[in-house]
Design a protein around this motif. Structure first.
Motif, PDB file in Angstrom:
ATOM      1  N   ILE A 152      26.791  12.513 -39.607  1.00  0.00           N
ATOM      2  CA  ILE A 152      25.998  11.358 -38.985  1.00  0.00           C
ATOM      3  C   ILE A 152      24.881  12.008 -38.195  1.00  0.00           C
ATOM      4  O   ILE A 152      24.999  13.320 -37.661  1.00  0.00           O
ATOM      5  N   LEU A 153      23.811  11.272 -37.970  1.00  0.00           N
ATOM      6  CA  LEU A 153      22.593  11.908 -37.347  1.00  0.00           C
ATOM      7  C   LEU A 153      22.787  11.815 -35.520  1.00  0.00           C
ATOM      8  O   LEU A 153      22.163  12.198 -34.711  1.00  0.00           O
ATOM      9  N   ALA A 154      23.452  10.514 -35.164  1.00  0.00           N
ATOM     10  CA  ALA A 154      23.409  10.009 -33.954  1.00  0.00           C
ATOM     11  C   ALA A 154      23.849  11.152 -32.759  1.00  0.00           C
ATOM     12  O   ALA A 154      23.210  11.136 -31.877  1.00  0.00           O
ATOM     13  N   SER A 157      20.521  13.096 -31.617  1.00  0.00           N
ATOM     14  CA  SER A 157      19.718  12.175 -30.747  1.00  0.00           C
ATOM     15  C   SER A 157      20.517  11.820 -29.307  1.00  0.00           C
ATOM     16  O   SER A 157      19.780  11.896 -28.205  1.00  0.00           O
ATOM     17  N   GLU A 158      21.569  11.837 -29.306  1.00  0.00           N
ATOM     18  CA  GLU A 158      22.364  11.301 -28.175  1.00  0.00           C
ATOM     19  C   GLU A 158      22.388  12.740 -27.240  1.00  0.00           C
ATOM     20  O   GLU A 158      22.403  12.464 -26.106  1.00  0.00           O
ATOM     21  N   THR A 193      17.480   8.590 -36.536  1.00  0.00           N
ATOM     22  CA  THR A 193      18.241   8.079 -35.311  1.00  0.00           C
ATOM     23  C   THR A 193      17.517   8.211 -34.473  1.00  0.00           C
ATOM     24  O   THR A 193      16.363   9.131 -34.221  1.00  0.00           O
ATOM     25  N   ALA A 195      17.564   7.743 -29.503  1.00  0.00           N
ATOM     26  CA  ALA A 195      18.418   7.473 -28.393  1.00  0.00           C
ATOM     27  C   ALA A 195      17.903   7.659 -27.170  1.00  0.00           C
ATOM     28  O   ALA A 195      16.882   8.338 -27.109  1.00  0.00           O
ATOM     29  N   SER A 204      22.187   4.422 -28.752  1.00  0.00           N
ATOM     30  CA  SER A 204      21.462   5.085 -29.844  1.00  0.00           C
ATOM     31  C   SER A 204      21.562   4.269 -31.164  1.00  0.00           C
ATOM     32  O   SER A 204      22.438   3.347 -31.032  1.00  0.00           O
ATOM     33  N   ALA A 205      20.727   4.438 -31.985  1.00  0.00           N
ATOM     34  CA  ALA A 205      20.796   3.988 -33.183  1.00  0.00           C
ATOM     35  C   ALA A 205      20.750   4.835 -34.214  1.00  0.00           C
ATOM     36  O   ALA A 205      20.167   5.941 -34.165  1.00  0.00           O
ATOM     37  N   ASP A 206      21.463   4.777 -35.382  1.00  0.00           N
ATOM     38  CA  ASP A 206      21.577   5.733 -36.425  1.00  0.00           C
ATOM     39  C   ASP A 206      21.701   4.812 -37.952  1.00  0.00           C
ATOM     40  O   ASP A 206      22.631   4.141 -38.075  1.00  0.00           O
ATOM     41  N   GLY A 330      24.706   0.850 -32.779  1.00  0.00           N
ATOM     42  CA  GLY A 330      25.798   1.851 -32.235  1.00  0.00           C
ATOM     43  C   GLY A 330      26.948   1.817 -31.426  1.00  0.00           C
ATOM     44  O   GLY A 330      27.859   2.670 -31.407  1.00  0.00           O
TER      45      GLY A 330
END
Length: 367
Positions: A152-154, A157-158, A193, A195, A204-206, A330
């Motif tokens: 996952i990408l989140a 960015s988090e 993603t 955040a 955050s959004a992914d 998220g």
């Protein structure tokens, strides 16, 4: 047709495993159906993944980061990017050449040669580089190529948001996606993603820019399960639930999703001189982008944190038509992971658990 390897042999059940309850919430999650599901101790899964990393030659100080990354994806309810992806990607861990290196940089931008590093480790390098540049220049923009894939990408960015930055991370792929009324795949699946920080943590959004990620197709081919409806198309551009007939993933949102995917294609491609569309012919020619924005270059204090916190509170107080509250992007995944970690158990498909146990014994060919 997108190739997939044959599945590995089944293995006897570990003592920490028991058949999953038929009516448990996790067994009802969307995705390809499994013939049998097991209720597994998270510590057992963690130990098996750690053993697989050790045998695959993952650097000792990076094993924990690799395992936690893929396990986190599973616990957040994204099985196509969790343990199943770890099992698949672990076949290539031994192909790493070395740690990533900066190939070229100027000002706020940099290009990184991943040197076929394991995905979570190369992504961690790119995140730290983008953050350093954002501290110095107000923005950090890092393009990376020649790396293995991650889940996952989140988390990436988090990590930027946890540093007080606004983070945006995206990548492309082979041309595996198409748009409505088209037959030919010509875009990458192009997930993205973002955040941002608040006084109460990160938001955050992914998301993929396709209706379903390609991992769903790969797992459906392994298991012989049908695809989710109206997410993949065949060679004629018609929707299909047959994983063997599927040729491309469908971009979401018709022309709006098309436009967003096209933007991500540029950000992960020609911006850094990376290949795009048909030019992406392997894992090593796939482009990744990490962007960090530093609010303190404009806001010398931390009023942006207060403003973000207030915005989030306003969203949470907004009522839905059913009388509930609006759910932040998220949040469901984070809550799900927290519940799973508290319970100490997770559900995995029996066949997938067998493949994971094979990896933990050094079998990286049966997939």
């Amino acid at each position: 047709m997108i190739p997939v390897h044959e599945s590995g042999p089944d293995h006897p059940l570990h003592p920490c495993v028991r058949p999953a309850e038929r009516n448990s919430p996790a067994s009802a999650r969307p995705g390809p159906a499994r013939a049998a599901r097991l209720d597994v101790d998270i510590d057992d899964v963690h130990a098996l993944m750690t053993a697989a990393c050790t045998l695959a030659g993952v650097p000792g100080d990076g094993i924990g980061r690799v395992v936690e990354h893929y396990l986190d994806g599973e616990l957040r309810g994204k099985p196509s990017h969790g343990v199943a992806k770890f099992v698949f990607e672990s076949q290539f861990f031994s192909q790493r050449i070395g740690p990533p290196r900066i190939k070229h940089e100027r000002g706020a931008m940099a290009v990184v040669d991943g040197q076929r590093e394991i995905g979570p480790l190369s992504a961690d390098f790119a995140v730290r580089l983008a953050a350093r540049k954002a501290r110095r220049h107000g923005v950090g923009i890092v393009g990376m190529i020649n790396t293995q894939r991650y889940g996952i990408l989140a988390p990436w960015s988090e990590q930027l948001a946890e540093r007080g930055l606004v983070g945006l991370v995206a990548n492309t792929s082979r041309p595996e996606a198409t748009v409505h009324d088209a037959q030919t795949p010509f875009l990458g699946v192009n997930p993205v993603t973002f955040a941002f920080p608040t006084n109460d943590g990160t938001v955050s959004a992914d998301m993929s820019t396709t209706l379903a990620p390609m991992g769903v197709l790969w797992e459906a081919r392994r298991s012989g399960s049908p695809l989710p409806r109206d997410c993949f198309v065949d060679e004629h551009g018609a929707f299909t639930e047959d994983p063997d007939a599927a040729r491309a993933a469908m971009v979401f949102g018709e022309h709006r999703g098309f436009a967003l995917s096209l933007l991500i294609q540029i950000l992960t491609g020609s911006l850094f001189g990376f290949p795009m569309s048909d030019g992406v012919d392997s894992t090593w020619t796939t482009g990744y982008t990490f962007i960090a924005l530093n609010p303190t270059f404009v806001d010398q204090g931390d009023s942006h944190l207060a403003a973000n916190t207030q915005l989030v509170e306003t969203i949470r107080q907004a009522a839905t038509c059913e009388g509930g509250t609006v759910r932040l992007p998220g949040q469901a995944g984070k809550d799900r992971a927290a519940r799973a970690r508290h319970a100490g158990r997770i559900e995995l498909g029996e066949e997938l658990y067998g493949r994971l146990r094979a990896r933990a014994t050094g079998d990286f060919t049966s997939d």
